[in-house]
Design an enzyme around this catalytic site. Sequence first.
Site, PDB file in Angstrom:
ATOM      1  N   GLY A  59       0.835  -1.199   0.000  1.00  0.00           N
ATOM      2  CA  GLY A  59       0.000   0.000   0.000  1.00  0.00           C
ATOM      3  C   GLY A  59       0.862   1.237   0.000  1.00  0.00           C
ATOM      4  O   GLY A  59       2.048   1.173   0.341  1.00  0.00           O
ATOM      5  N   CYS A  86       5.079  -6.314   1.794  1.00  0.00           N
ATOM      6  CA  CYS A  86       5.506  -4.918   1.931  1.00  0.00           C
ATOM      7  C   CYS A  86       4.678  -4.223   3.028  1.00  0.00           C
ATOM      8  O   CYS A  86       4.831  -4.540   4.202  1.00  0.00           O
ATOM      9  CB  CYS A  86       5.413  -4.231   0.575  1.00  0.00           C
ATOM     10  SG  CYS A  86       6.292  -2.684   0.516  1.00  0.00           S
ATOM     11  N   TYR A  87       3.768  -3.316   2.672  1.00  0.00           N
ATOM     12  CA  TYR A  87       2.961  -2.662   3.700  1.00  0.00           C
ATOM     13  C   TYR A  87       2.240  -3.709   4.560  1.00  0.00           C
ATOM     14  O   TYR A  87       2.117  -3.566   5.784  1.00  0.00           O
ATOM     15  CB  TYR A  87       1.938  -1.724   3.046  1.00  0.00           C
ATOM     16  CG  TYR A  87       1.075  -0.970   4.031  1.00  0.00           C
ATOM     17  CD1 TYR A  87       1.511   0.235   4.571  1.00  0.00           C
ATOM     18  CD2 TYR A  87      -0.159  -1.478   4.438  1.00  0.00           C
ATOM     19  CE1 TYR A  87       0.728   0.916   5.494  1.00  0.00           C
ATOM     20  CE2 TYR A  87      -0.942  -0.806   5.358  1.00  0.00           C
ATOM     21  CZ  TYR A  87      -0.501   0.397   5.878  1.00  0.00           C
ATOM     22  OH  TYR A  87      -1.259   1.068   6.796  1.00  0.00           O
ATOM     23  N   HIS A 181       7.921  -7.615  -3.723  1.00  0.00           N
ATOM     24  CA  HIS A 181       6.645  -7.881  -4.406  1.00  0.00           C
ATOM     25  C   HIS A 181       6.737  -9.154  -5.245  1.00  0.00           C
ATOM     26  O   HIS A 181       7.325  -9.129  -6.325  1.00  0.00           O
ATOM     27  CB  HIS A 181       6.262  -6.689  -5.281  1.00  0.00           C
ATOM     28  CG  HIS A 181       5.806  -5.519  -4.471  1.00  0.00           C
ATOM     29  ND1 HIS A 181       4.486  -5.317  -4.157  1.00  0.00           N
ATOM     30  CD2 HIS A 181       6.489  -4.530  -3.872  1.00  0.00           C
ATOM     31  CE1 HIS A 181       4.373  -4.243  -3.404  1.00  0.00           C
ATOM     32  NE2 HIS A 181       5.573  -3.738  -3.217  1.00  0.00           N
ATOM     33  N   GLU A 183       4.356 -10.531  -6.863  1.00  0.00           N
ATOM     34  CA  GLU A 183       3.394 -10.525  -7.969  1.00  0.00           C
ATOM     35  C   GLU A 183       3.958  -9.935  -9.258  1.00  0.00           C
ATOM     36  O   GLU A 183       3.410 -10.157 -10.331  1.00  0.00           O
ATOM     37  CB  GLU A 183       2.107  -9.772  -7.552  1.00  0.00           C
ATOM     38  CG  GLU A 183       2.240  -8.287  -7.262  1.00  0.00           C
ATOM     39  CD  GLU A 183       2.712  -7.959  -5.835  1.00  0.00           C
ATOM     40  OE1 GLU A 183       3.378  -8.810  -5.216  1.00  0.00           O
ATOM     41  OE2 GLU A 183       2.438  -6.848  -5.358  1.00  0.00           O
ATOM     42  N   SER A 235     -21.451  -6.320 -27.856  1.00  0.00           N
ATOM     43  CA  SER A 235     -20.722  -5.086 -28.138  1.00  0.00           C
ATOM     44  C   SER A 235     -19.690  -5.307 -29.226  1.00  0.00           C
ATOM     45  O   SER A 235     -19.203  -4.375 -29.833  1.00  0.00           O
ATOM     46  CB  SER A 235     -20.012  -4.622 -26.866  1.00  0.00           C
ATOM     47  OG  SER A 235     -18.933  -5.497 -26.601  1.00  0.00           O
ATOM     48  N   GLY A 236     -19.345  -6.564 -29.461  1.00  0.00           N
ATOM     49  CA  GLY A 236     -18.289  -6.827 -30.449  1.00  0.00           C
ATOM     50  C   GLY A 236     -16.992  -7.194 -29.783  1.00  0.00           C
ATOM     51  O   GLY A 236     -16.064  -7.677 -30.415  1.00  0.00           O
ATOM     52  N   GLY A 237     -16.927  -6.989 -28.468  1.00  0.00           N
ATOM     53  CA  GLY A 237     -15.707  -7.319 -27.746  1.00  0.00           C
ATOM     54  C   GLY A 237     -15.696  -8.781 -27.326  1.00  0.00           C
ATOM     55  O   GLY A 237     -16.727  -9.473 -27.401  1.00  0.00           O
ATOM     56  N   VAL A 238     -14.535  -9.216 -26.855  1.00  0.00           N
ATOM     57  CA  VAL A 238     -14.378 -10.616 -26.485  1.00  0.00           C
ATOM     58  C   VAL A 238     -15.283 -10.981 -25.290  1.00  0.00           C
ATOM     59  O   VAL A 238     -15.805 -12.091 -25.220  1.00  0.00           O
ATOM     60  CB  VAL A 238     -12.881 -10.941 -26.226  1.00  0.00           C
ATOM     61  CG1 VAL A 238     -12.337 -10.156 -25.072  1.00  0.00           C
ATOM     62  CG2 VAL A 238     -12.660 -12.406 -25.985  1.00  0.00           C
ATOM     63  N   ASP A 239     -15.528 -10.021 -24.409  1.00  0.00           N
ATOM     64  CA  ASP A 239     -16.342 -10.327 -23.223  1.00  0.00           C
ATOM     65  C   ASP A 239     -17.778 -10.691 -23.616  1.00  0.00           C
ATOM     66  O   ASP A 239     -18.339 -11.680 -23.141  1.00  0.00           O
ATOM     67  CB  ASP A 239     -16.372  -9.142 -22.242  1.00  0.00           C
ATOM     68  CG  ASP A 239     -14.981  -8.679 -21.861  1.00  0.00           C
ATOM     69  OD1 ASP A 239     -14.050  -9.491 -21.974  1.00  0.00           O
ATOM     70  OD2 ASP A 239     -14.818  -7.515 -21.466  1.00  0.00           O
ATOM     71  N   SER A 240     -18.368  -9.878 -24.489  1.00  0.00           N
ATOM     72  CA  SER A 240     -19.760 -10.197 -24.850  1.00  0.00           C
ATOM     73  C   SER A 240     -19.815 -11.422 -25.753  1.00  0.00           C
ATOM     74  O   SER A 240     -20.780 -12.186 -25.717  1.00  0.00           O
ATOM     75  CB  SER A 240     -20.487  -8.996 -25.460  1.00  0.00           C
ATOM     76  OG  SER A 240     -19.957  -8.656 -26.694  1.00  0.00           O
ATOM     77  N   LYS A 381      -9.713 -10.266 -17.612  1.00  0.00           N
ATOM     78  CA  LYS A 381      -9.721 -10.327 -19.084  1.00  0.00           C
ATOM     79  C   LYS A 381      -8.980 -11.555 -19.616  1.00  0.00           C
ATOM     80  O   LYS A 381      -9.449 -12.227 -20.537  1.00  0.00           O
ATOM     81  CB  LYS A 381      -9.050  -9.064 -19.622  1.00  0.00           C
ATOM     82  CG  LYS A 381      -9.200  -8.860 -21.086  1.00  0.00           C
ATOM     83  CD  LYS A 381     -10.282  -7.863 -21.292  1.00  0.00           C
ATOM     84  CE  LYS A 381     -10.760  -7.604 -22.633  1.00  0.00           C
ATOM     85  NZ  LYS A 381     -12.024  -6.865 -22.563  1.00  0.00           N
TER      86      LYS A 381
END
Length: 525
Positions: A59, A86-87, A181, A183, A235-240, A381
């Site tokens: 943080g 860390c924090y 870190h 990650e 929407s045309g995106g990969v999610d939809s 994503k």
Amino acid sequence: MHKNISQHRILILDFGSQYTQLLARRIREIGIYCELVSWYVTEEQIKDFRPNGIILSGGPESSTSTTSPRAPHYIFDAGIPILGICYGMHIMTIQLGGKVESSRQREFGYAQIMITKESSLFCNTNDTLRTGHKKILDVWMSHCDNVVETPSDFITVGSTERCPVAIIVNEKKRFYGIQFHPEVTHTQQGYNLLEQFVRNICQCETRWTAVNIIDDITQYLHEKIGNDTVMLGLSGGVDSLVTALLLHRTIGYRLKCVFIDNGLLRLNESQQVLNMFSHCLDCNILHIKAEQRFLNALIKIHEPEEKRKIIGRVFIEIFEEEASKFHDIKWLAQGTIYPDIIESGMSSVSPTRVIKSHHNVGGLPQCMTLRVIEPLKQLFKDEVRKIGIQLGLPHTALQRHPFPGPGLGVRILGEVKKEYCDLLRCADSIFIEELHKANLYHKISQAFTVFLPIRSVSIMGDERTYDWVLALRAVETTDFMTATWANLTYEFLTCVSTRIMNEVPGVSRVVYDISSKPPATIEWE
Ligand code: XMP
């Protein structure tokens, strides 16, 4: 038999580090379900979640300030393994009776940690063996504060030259504190260390895989929807697209897909999206042309959040109108993903700051007749892409750059007008075309053009012009939560700029955005 794939789970307490979401993705990549919640989560909420392990994130604040955030004390008595980063390590130290001090010497970037004693935290990591058989971890640090006194039942097992207490452990309680870190990819053994913590120390099984996620979502959809009919906004995106496939394989013809052309799309986008969907999905798509309706709703609206909310509201109005024509539609499905919820400040246990209201989350009207169903709302994503691969989607559909639901509405700064949309569409198509030609489109994560509502002077064929300024934006990212601006060559940028100036009337100047996220978000609004 259906496995509960999120039964083994990790809770990440977010203290505001810019890497917290990356941490969550890493745990998911390992194959274990995790959720991110704000540090002020209550004891009851933690108990309800039933975590197998808890991670305290880094943080921005100094733990030495008495007003800085602390973890709920309950977690230290719950018998659950804890990893403080860390924090997170600092507050664990303070809350358990140790001491942290601020140092004038910051440690930022690459560092080597000398392992002085063995610990279950890194017993499976391939430490580099260097001078005198000492084990060394190559890590990435970012801190000003240091632990100067460990809590009485902890020992120090790793240190750097500048940071004598870099790793602390209490093996009996299974509490671990690390100054670096794990990650970030710069920490070479970071992934292994996290894996060691979640799999071996917390005893989580790796059930969070693409195949299991698909089964789980399918079962969820069956249970939730029953025999109802669902409308899905494409929407045309990969999610939809992935949402559509999951729904289609679950409820078949009871899925009605709607594609709304809001006038805020890119050049020829309507046709491209319809072609792509008909290629991937055996389902009729209702195509609604609603440009004027959206543009009218946006007249004299300048503020980005207001624009987003208006666009979200008009989408829903149209969905509801269309749904009412069918009589039996009860659900509106959306391709909302986890970062949309987090960035819109709508996470149930973690009402964080609103960064921007994603049109499909923060922009939803209060009273809706349709019930919303969001099968991907727990996924990042890259997880959605992995599911897409598993479902057999073609590479071209999966690797399309994301396009935000509010479209050009958030790429035209200030008031949105049709003439600005037309100009932006032409310029943007040149940029994207050149990226394809130079074989760069798939090497960068997202690219687009932004309309700036300012005029500047230029000379065109000895004539003075006073025209609009456009910005090119291109970023590289894996998670879209952090991003760096793409280092496109001067030659490439010159080519794009020259073409735009020559081919798009009304443009006086083209600039390139060299801001990374954070602090600058990917979209300008
Ligand atoms: P930001 O601008 O928040 O963008 O850094 C991160 C990613 O999210 C996309 N984005 C959106 N997608 N609805 C969407 O479907 C939205 O309202 C929205 N706002 C941003 C953005 O294009 C980028 O990929």
